[in-house]
Design an enzyme around this catalytic site. Structure first.
Site, PDB file in Angstrom:
ATOM      1  CB  CYS A  86      -1.091  -0.125   1.108  1.00 31.54           C
ATOM      2  SG  CYS A  86      -0.450   0.788   2.611  1.00 31.54           S
ATOM      3  CD  GLU A  87      -0.775   5.499  -3.611  1.00 34.33           C
ATOM      4  OE1 GLU A  87      -0.088   4.975  -4.587  1.00 34.33           O
ATOM      5  OE2 GLU A  87      -1.606   6.409  -3.454  1.00 34.33           O
ATOM      6  CG  HIS A  88      -2.270   5.575   1.750  1.00 37.44           C
ATOM      7  ND1 HIS A  88      -3.554   4.812   1.714  1.00 37.44           N
ATOM      8  CD2 HIS A  88      -2.085   6.603   0.809  1.00 37.44           C
ATOM      9  CE1 HIS A  88      -4.106   5.616   0.423  1.00 37.44           C
ATOM     10  NE2 HIS A  88      -3.178   6.414   0.135  1.00 37.44           N
ATOM     11  CG  HIS A  89      -0.032   2.558   6.161  1.00 31.46           C
ATOM     12  ND1 HIS A  89      -1.211   2.676   5.658  1.00 31.46           N
ATOM     13  CD2 HIS A  89      -0.140   3.500   7.343  1.00 31.46           C
ATOM     14  CE1 HIS A  89      -2.161   3.494   5.973  1.00 31.46           C
ATOM     15  NE2 HIS A  89      -1.604   4.162   7.229  1.00 31.46           N
ATOM     16  CD  GLN A 127      -8.200  -4.572  -3.017  1.00 36.58           C
ATOM     17  OE1 GLN A 127      -7.888  -4.565  -1.983  1.00 36.58           O
ATOM     18  NE2 GLN A 127      -9.573  -5.270  -3.657  1.00 36.58           N
ATOM     19  CG  HIS A 155      -5.478  -3.689   2.047  1.00 40.32           C
ATOM     20  ND1 HIS A 155      -5.035  -2.343   1.472  1.00 40.32           N
ATOM     21  CD2 HIS A 155      -6.251  -4.385   1.275  1.00 40.32           C
ATOM     22  CE1 HIS A 155      -5.722  -2.485   0.144  1.00 40.32           C
ATOM     23  NE2 HIS A 155      -6.362  -3.533   0.189  1.00 40.32           N
ATOM     24  CB  CYS A 157      -1.862  -0.805   6.207  1.00 33.95           C
ATOM     25  SG  CYS A 157      -3.102  -0.452   5.099  1.00 33.95           S
TER      26      CYS A 157
HETATM   27 ZN   LIG Z   1      -2.096   1.224   4.069  1.00 35.36          ZN
END
Ligand SMILES: [Zn+2]
Length: 201
Positions: A86-89, A127, A155, A157
């Protein structure tokens, strides 16, 4: 997605230095024995996790076959396991993709569909975009009557941090062409997806 500007790509030494910083940020000592080779390992792991940036997914679909004896039904590749981040975490996303298309004269080798999934999965993702990118690339390159991509994944995260909800799966789908417009075709796809495997592999 713009390809990364490789002229600005950091060196391996810079990447390893960044990992050392994160190890210190975590509260550990990067100079202790057990962590000594960790920055180099992490840098190598990153080249594997994110090898999709080096791949042109559209190019994977350029070799097609037209001798299909008039086959004009749905082609479905089920349960393509993939690993993404995931690009956030930067946390893993582990899931399965189902990819279907209704060919217009030309078909592609099925392993190529799985490779397209990987080419986009092995990048930093959300996703929703992963699902759309796979579908749009197949649609643009093969120009079929329709494309359907369904992805189910977990996910990390969400399971190992934040709300801590293990066992939750996220499902996304992109339907194009006849899969979007024709409910009979969509229903046929869902029946194929839900059918138990006919043989053990
Ligand atoms: Zn994430």
């Amino acid at each position: 997605m713009p390809p990364s500007d490789t002229s600005k790509r950091p060196t391996q030494a810079e990447a390893e230095q960044a990992v050392r910083t994160l190890l210190r940020w975590a509260g550990d000592n990067p100079d202790r024995e057990g962590l000594h080779d960790t920055p180099a390992r992490v840098a190598r792991a990153y080249t594997e996790f994110f090898c999709g940036y080096e791949i042109d997914p559209a190019a994977l679909l350029r070799r097609t076959f037209s001798e299909v004896e008039g086959y004009d039904e749905i082609v479905l590749l089920r349960d393509i396991r993939f690993e993404s981040h995931c690009e956030h975490h930067l946390a893993p996303i582990i899931g399965r993709a189902h990819v279907a298309y209704l060919p217009r004269q030309r078909v592609v080798g099925i392993s190529k569909l799985a490779r397209v999934v990987d080419a986009y999965a092995k990048r930093l993702q959300i996703q929703e975009r992963l699902t759309a990118q796979i579908a749009n690339t197949i649609n643009d390159e093969l120009e079929p009557h329709g494309v359907a991509v369904i992805i189910e994944s977990a996910h990390e995260c969400m399971t190992t941090r934040g709300v801590h909800k293990p066992g939750v799966s996220m499902v996304t789908s992109t339907m194009l062409g006849v899969f979007r417009e024709n409910s009979d075709t969509r229903r046929e796809l869902m029946a194929m997806l839900n059918r138990p495997a006919v043989c053990e592999y």
